[in-house]
Design an enzyme around this catalytic site. Structure first.
Site, PDB file in Angstrom:
ATOM      1  N   LYS A 184      34.591  36.010  49.318  1.00  0.00           N
ATOM      2  CA  LYS A 184      34.814  36.035  47.747  1.00  0.00           C
ATOM      3  C   LYS A 184      34.830  34.473  47.525  1.00  0.00           C
ATOM      4  O   LYS A 184      34.796  33.508  48.386  1.00  0.00           O
ATOM      5  CB  LYS A 184      36.019  36.519  47.218  1.00  0.00           C
ATOM      6  CG  LYS A 184      35.951  38.018  47.623  1.00  0.00           C
ATOM      7  CD  LYS A 184      35.051  38.825  46.680  1.00  0.00           C
ATOM      8  CE  LYS A 184      34.715  40.061  46.758  1.00  0.00           C
ATOM      9  NZ  LYS A 184      35.562  41.192  47.539  1.00  0.00           N
TER      10      LYS A 184
HETATM   11  C1  LIG Z   1      35.891  42.858  47.077  1.00  0.00           C
HETATM   12  C2  LIG Z   1      36.079  43.716  46.022  1.00  0.00           C
HETATM   13  C3  LIG Z   1      37.185  44.541  45.936  1.00  0.00           C
HETATM   14  C4  LIG Z   1      38.523  44.734  47.096  1.00  0.00           C
HETATM   15  O1  LIG Z   1      38.741  43.676  47.196  1.00  0.00           O
HETATM   16  P1  LIG Z   1      39.778  43.486  48.549  1.00  0.00           P
HETATM   17  O2  LIG Z   1      40.629  42.142  48.490  1.00  0.00           O
HETATM   18  O3  LIG Z   1      39.013  43.318  49.878  1.00  0.00           O
HETATM   19  O4  LIG Z   1      40.724  44.749  48.719  1.00  0.00           O
HETATM   20  C5  LIG Z   1      37.284  45.395  44.801  1.00  0.00           C
HETATM   21  N1  LIG Z   1      36.368  45.522  43.796  1.00  0.00           N
HETATM   22  C6  LIG Z   1      35.183  44.624  44.115  1.00  0.00           C
HETATM   23  C7  LIG Z   1      34.154  44.623  43.126  1.00  0.00           C
HETATM   24  C8  LIG Z   1      35.117  43.714  45.119  1.00  0.00           C
HETATM   25  O5  LIG Z   1      33.903  43.090  45.253  1.00  0.00           O
END
Ligand SMILES: *Cc1c(COP(=O)(O)O)cnc(C)c1O
Length: 379
Positions: A184
């Site tokens: 991210k």
């Molecule tokens: C990455 C992501 C999540 C989940 O995030 P985590 O921190 O890995 O639990 C949820 N929604 C979207 C759209 C994502 O890209």
């Protein structure tokens, strides 16, 4: 794989190393002063008065649902074009999901018109997802929520640092849920943040994050308390100081990193072949440009496109296989669904590499290879 251009890459240096080492040397490893600092810094960025870090965004979404009282018998409207966690978080509570469509091939965020069509007497909330870091139509969605008395949760996994009309994404609804997963924009490995403007919801989230306990281990360490009561069925969704320390360093870099992402996407828009649709042309607000989705022309083979790119050392991805098409969801939510835009664009979507440390050589190589991959994918 040893990619010439991976899909995503970290912007880490000695600042992250030193931040982690200083936590290790402090001998206090879980939720404490460093976490408090990270939450404070996140408040500075988002202007959200309450920022609560958790160990990932899936948990943030789950806690958001629990805090808003979502449970068995309720329906929550979610986009099918999202990561599966957006829907899973609802199911953990015993509620059901109803899948909404996206707006258009140019706007891959949840459609306000489709949201209205999904509303039933059981609807309790809407979870929006700011796809790729571009804002959903929050003014229209707020209007719908107000009219039908629905809660709004924002899946803000893609959009730390993004704004619409000067207001941070993740602060438009009642609760925002950010992810700091390693690919991210702000990466701590695993990690997440809840944001809310409501004192009442914040107090509830704080309890739910740590077993429903009225004091934390850190409070007792700091001499503020000897014991605690348990007043809710809570969870252990805490973050640790090591990740919070990474978060602080990554947050400092976020504005410049997001700016680099936007510049790279602008370059893609100017130089990629016109046959490719690059969604979010002329979008409102300031995007976090988390990923760069493109739509292949009709009748091209996505597999052939991705194979060509892979053979030439370039990683691509798909965002997303729509949630309603997964086996588990087909079995439990057979529909019928009305998702014509999602179903028409999802098979054509490919995600190109995008990260702030991309070199000019990598970008030039990508611009050179995409037209050849397009040729290789012609039906
Ligand atoms: C990455 C992501 C999540 C989940 O995030 P985590 O921190 O890995 O639990 C949820 N929604 C979207 C759209 C994502 O890209």
């Amino acid at each position: 794989m040893n990619w010439i251009i991976p899909l995503a890459d970290l912007n880490y240096d000695s600042n992250e190393d030193n931040a982690v080492l200083s936590v290790l040397h402090s001998k206090w490893l879980t939720m404490g002063e460093v976490t408090a600092q990270f939450e404070h810094d996140f408040t500075e960025m988002t202007s959200s008065p309450h920022c609560l870090s958790v160990s990932n965004a899936t948990e943030a979404l789950h806690l958001a649902c629990v805090a808003l009282g979502i449970g068995p018998g309720d329906e929550v409207i979610v986009p099918s074009l999202s990561f599966v966690a957006t829907a899973n978080a609802v199911l953990y509570t015993g509620a059901r999901v109803v899948f909404a469509d996206i707006t258009s091939p140019n706007d891959l965020t949840i459609s306000p018109v489709s949201i209205e069509a999904c509303i039933t007497p059981r609807t309790k909330a809407i979870i929006v997802m700011h796809y790729a870091g571009y804002p959903c139509d929050m003014p229209a969605i707020l209007e719908i929520a107000k009219k039908h008395n629905l809660h709004i949760i924002e899946d803000a996994a893609h959009c730390p640092g993004a704004t619409l009309n000067g207001k941070a994404l993740g602060t438009w609804g009642e609760i925002g849920c950010f992810s700091f997963f390693s690919n991210k924009n702000l990466a701590t490995g695993e990690g997440g943040m809840l944001t809310t403007n409501s004192d009442e919801i914040a107090a509830k989230l704080k309890l739910l994050r740590s077993h429903g306990m009225t004091t934390l281990t850190y409070d007792r360490h700091a001499g503020h308390a000897y014991t605690y009561d348990v007043v809710e069925l809570g969870y252990n969704y805490r973050i640790d100081e090591i990740r919070a320390a990474l978060g602080i360093e990554q947050l400092k870099k976020l504005p410049a990193n997001n700016q680099l992402r936007r510049e790279i996407v602008a370059h893609y828009r100017a130089h990629l072949p016109a046959e490719l649709t690059i969604p979010f042309a002329n979008h409102p607000g300031i995007s976090a440009c988390h990923i760069c989705p493109v739509l292949l022309p009709e009748r091209h083979s996505r597999t052939a496109f991705q194979d060509y790119m892979k053979e030439h050392g370039i990683q691509t991805s798909i965002h997303y296989p729509p949630i309603h098409t997964f086996s588990y969801y087909k079995q439990n939510f057979p529909g019928p669904h009305h998702l014509p835009v999602t179903e028409s664009i999802a098979p054509r979507e490919v995600t190109l590499p995008l990260y702030p440390t991309m070199t000019e050589e990598q970008i030039d190589y990508l611009m050179e290879q995409v037209p050849l991959a397009l040729l290789a994918s012609k039906g």
